[in-house]
Design an enzyme around this catalytic site. Structure first.
Site, PDB file in Angstrom:
ATOM      1  N   TYR A   1       0.845  -1.192   0.000  1.00  0.00           N
ATOM      2  CA  TYR A   1       0.000   0.000   0.000  1.00  0.00           C
ATOM      3  C   TYR A   1       0.879   1.239   0.000  1.00  0.00           C
ATOM      4  CZ  TYR A   1      -2.921  -3.400   2.560  1.00  0.00           C
ATOM      5  OH  TYR A   1      -3.588  -4.508   2.969  1.00  0.00           O
TER       6      TYR A   1
ATOM      7  N   ASP B   1     -12.684  -5.928  12.163  1.00  0.00           N
ATOM      8  CA  ASP B   1     -13.386  -6.287  10.932  1.00  0.00           C
ATOM      9  C   ASP B   1     -14.587  -7.187  11.245  1.00  0.00           C
ATOM     10  OD1 ASP B   1     -11.572  -4.798   9.496  1.00  0.00           O
ATOM     11  OD2 ASP B   1     -10.598  -6.505   8.527  1.00  0.00           O
TER      12      ASP B   1
END
Length: 185
Positions: free
Chosen positions: A131, A167
């Site tokens: 990323y 999550d």
């Protein structure tokens, strides 16, 4: 390297042309001139990160509130099923999502604009994902949308093996109206 746009405004797919020979391959994974020509500021990135995930792991769907963050994502080894959800209220593709197969062989990258949620599932053991992010991380701006949100109905290709606690506790879009209003992108 080729830059292509897709139906979500601002989302750009960068596809390199790896040089393949008996040793393996050599691939350019970023080109500032190509990025700039595609409308992206190549000098804006301030942070590079990497994750390694076991097969079946889902990471996401993550979005950053406020001004958001632009990110460039690439699977450097292995393979992932990558999902981008447009959560910008003024966008013509608001609440629509696209998926991409990213892998270490094709070295494609996705430029994900601020205001879009991102998540992926590892398809291999392991899958390494790189990323590049254009703002310092601020955990107070993090928001996670449930990977199994019924409105989005993303068809994740594998059974889920592992997820982070945050999550797992993520809520669907329907229960995040106030939080989603804080997306300023």
């Amino acid at each position: 390297m080729e830059a292509t746009t897709v139906s979500i405004p601002g989302l750009i797919v960068f596809t390199p042309q790896p040089h393949i020979d008996r040793r393996g391959f050599f691939s350019r994974t970023f080109d500032a001139q190509v990025a700039s020509s595609a409308g992206m500021d190549p000098a804006a990135f301030v942070q590079d990160s990497m994750s390694r995930s076991a097969r079946g792991v889902i990471r996401g769907l993550h979005v950053r509130l406020g001004a958001g963050e632009n990110k460039l994502v690439r699977c450097s080894a292995g393979a992932i099923f990558d999902v981008v959800v447009d959560l910008r209220p003024s966008s013509p593709t608001f609440r629509r999502w696209l998926s991409f197969d990213l892998n270490g062989d094709n070295q494609r990258s996705l430029y994900i604009p601020a205001g879009c949620a991102h998540g992926f599932q590892a398809l291999t053991e392991p899958a390494d994902t790189a990323y590049r992010i254009d703002r310092e991380h601020d955990p107070s701006e993090d928001l996670t949308i449930a990977y199994d949100d019924p409105e989005l109905a993303v068809p994740w290709p594998l059974p889920v093996t592992v997820m982070s606690d945050s999550d797992q506790m993520a809520r669907p879009l329907q229960l995040l109206r106030d939080e989603l209003a804080a997306i300023g992108a």
